[in-house]
Design an enzyme around this catalytic site. Sequence first.
Site, PDB file in Angstrom:
ATOM      1  N   HIS A   1     -54.887  62.248  12.606  1.00  0.00           N
ATOM      2  CA  HIS A   1     -53.891  61.954  11.585  1.00  0.00           C
ATOM      3  C   HIS A   1     -53.473  60.488  11.605  1.00  0.00           C
ATOM      4  O   HIS A   1     -52.439  60.120  11.046  1.00  0.00           O
ATOM      5  CB  HIS A   1     -52.674  62.865  11.762  1.00  0.00           C
ATOM      6  CG  HIS A   1     -52.973  64.295  11.405  1.00  0.00           C
ATOM      7  ND1 HIS A   1     -53.648  65.127  12.267  1.00  0.00           N
ATOM      8  CD2 HIS A   1     -52.736  65.017  10.284  1.00  0.00           C
ATOM      9  CE1 HIS A   1     -53.791  66.314  11.696  1.00  0.00           C
ATOM     10  NE2 HIS A   1     -53.265  66.271  10.493  1.00  0.00           N
TER      11      HIS A   1
ATOM     12  N   ASP B   1     -45.395  69.772  19.017  1.00  0.00           N
ATOM     13  CA  ASP B   1     -45.950  69.556  17.678  1.00  0.00           C
ATOM     14  C   ASP B   1     -47.157  70.477  17.550  1.00  0.00           C
ATOM     15  O   ASP B   1     -48.196  70.229  18.149  1.00  0.00           O
ATOM     16  CB  ASP B   1     -46.364  68.089  17.514  1.00  0.00           C
ATOM     17  CG  ASP B   1     -46.978  67.785  16.151  1.00  0.00           C
ATOM     18  OD1 ASP B   1     -47.071  68.705  15.316  1.00  0.00           O
ATOM     19  OD2 ASP B   1     -47.376  66.624  15.926  1.00  0.00           O
ATOM     20  N   MET B   2     -46.995  71.558  16.776  1.00  0.00           N
ATOM     21  CA  MET B   2     -48.097  72.521  16.725  1.00  0.00           C
ATOM     22  C   MET B   2     -48.323  73.051  15.318  1.00  0.00           C
ATOM     23  O   MET B   2     -47.386  73.320  14.572  1.00  0.00           O
ATOM     24  CB  MET B   2     -47.838  73.688  17.675  1.00  0.00           C
ATOM     25  CG  MET B   2     -46.641  74.545  17.341  1.00  0.00           C
ATOM     26  SD  MET B   2     -46.486  75.901  18.534  1.00  0.00           S
ATOM     27  CE  MET B   2     -45.268  76.926  17.696  1.00  0.00           C
TER      28      MET B   2
ATOM     29  N   TRP C   1     -51.818  87.612  15.235  1.00  0.00           N
ATOM     30  CA  TRP C   1     -50.864  88.086  14.230  1.00  0.00           C
ATOM     31  C   TRP C   1     -49.517  87.385  14.334  1.00  0.00           C
ATOM     32  O   TRP C   1     -48.793  87.265  13.351  1.00  0.00           O
ATOM     33  CB  TRP C   1     -50.681  89.607  14.349  1.00  0.00           C
ATOM     34  CG  TRP C   1     -50.361  90.090  15.724  1.00  0.00           C
ATOM     35  CD1 TRP C   1     -49.130  90.201  16.291  1.00  0.00           C
ATOM     36  CD2 TRP C   1     -51.299  90.507  16.712  1.00  0.00           C
ATOM     37  NE1 TRP C   1     -49.223  90.670  17.576  1.00  0.00           N
ATOM     38  CE2 TRP C   1     -50.553  90.866  17.861  1.00  0.00           C
ATOM     39  CE3 TRP C   1     -52.694  90.628  16.745  1.00  0.00           C
ATOM     40  CZ2 TRP C   1     -51.149  91.333  19.037  1.00  0.00           C
ATOM     41  CZ3 TRP C   1     -53.283  91.088  17.908  1.00  0.00           C
ATOM     42  CH2 TRP C   1     -52.521  91.434  19.033  1.00  0.00           C
ATOM     43  N   LYS C   2     -49.170  86.881  15.518  1.00  0.00           N
ATOM     44  CA  LYS C   2     -47.896  86.181  15.692  1.00  0.00           C
ATOM     45  C   LYS C   2     -47.907  84.832  14.974  1.00  0.00           C
ATOM     46  O   LYS C   2     -46.948  84.459  14.300  1.00  0.00           O
ATOM     47  CB  LYS C   2     -47.592  86.003  17.182  1.00  0.00           C
ATOM     48  CG  LYS C   2     -47.370  87.317  17.905  1.00  0.00           C
ATOM     49  CD  LYS C   2     -47.057  87.105  19.380  1.00  0.00           C
ATOM     50  CE  LYS C   2     -46.860  88.460  20.079  1.00  0.00           C
ATOM     51  NZ  LYS C   2     -46.544  88.287  21.514  1.00  0.00           N
TER      52      LYS C   2
ATOM     53  N   GLY D   1     -45.459  66.718  24.987  1.00  0.00           N
ATOM     54  CA  GLY D   1     -45.197  65.295  24.806  1.00  0.00           C
ATOM     55  C   GLY D   1     -45.569  64.440  26.002  1.00  0.00           C
ATOM     56  O   GLY D   1     -45.698  63.215  25.886  1.00  0.00           O
TER      57      GLY D   1
END
Length: 325
Positions: A45, A174-175, A226-227, A297
Amino acid sequence: MRRVSYETLFNELKSVLLKLGFSETKAKACAEIFANNSRDGVYSHGLNRFPVFVDYIKKGYINIEAEPTLIKSFGVIEQWDGNLGPGVLNAKFCMQRAITLAKQHGMACVALKNTNHWMRGGAYGWQAAEANCIGINFTNTIGIMPPWGSSEALIGNNPLIIAVPNKNGHIILDMAMSQFSYGKLEEYELKDKKLPFIGGYNQKGELTKDPKSIRLSKRPLPMGMWKGSGLAMMLDILVSILSGGQTTAAISESKQEKGISQVYICLDMDLYSNASQIADEILAYTKQGSTEVRYPGEQTLKIRKENLKEGIPVDKTMWESLKTL
């Protein structure tokens, strides 16, 4: 793979933005975010995503002159319209607005509609943490992942960021909602590497570690199965309600990831005198079982230090592409 200094990368990015018609101030702010992403090891990114950003500008999906405008204010809650401006600038503005309100009222929620891709959502978590605020931000996206029980890409890979400032190193989660984000899939593909764990399905419906086949099938595996699928849906519901903006369904109809919705929440850590002590106790407890354990982090800080000292790794193809933009 080669390394370039932070200043070299920043200046090359800024030069392209100026040629595209950005003002000096906006070009500097955008280039800084992209350069910082690569500096921190989020190459997918940073430089690697920059050509897509430029392409969206040339196609008219991003209005480089647009500024966010206030729609409604409810004290600690605000709604803003991004007016299809650069997503990175809209995101930085809204997180700063949430920080300002949190410093005044203790907490704040700023919701944004009609914006564009923010690139690395963690950048705005770091922004909050550096202002000594807890930051929680999330976004919806175009449908690029199947909900659990389906093979059709109908839900967004909606990233969630939670940031906690800490004097011994900010804690930043950050996911994306998939086991591997599309940016990370592309990063492995560029390196001609397999994923370290199963990341999704190929076009035959088989689980695989091959990043290219997952990207082509548009069937990444939701993290937690599914979560992760359920969390992606809930984040889409929240951002769409709070911002009054488009849902993943509406965004997907356009076939282009634009006009998305986001939320930025801040809490002022100045109100919690023992916060760092609590965080340090939790981290120390969690790390006691193994030297391999890292807090969210921690690796970013290590990579940042290394890249500032030795130069930022850049993919040869991406670097040559940047020089021709």
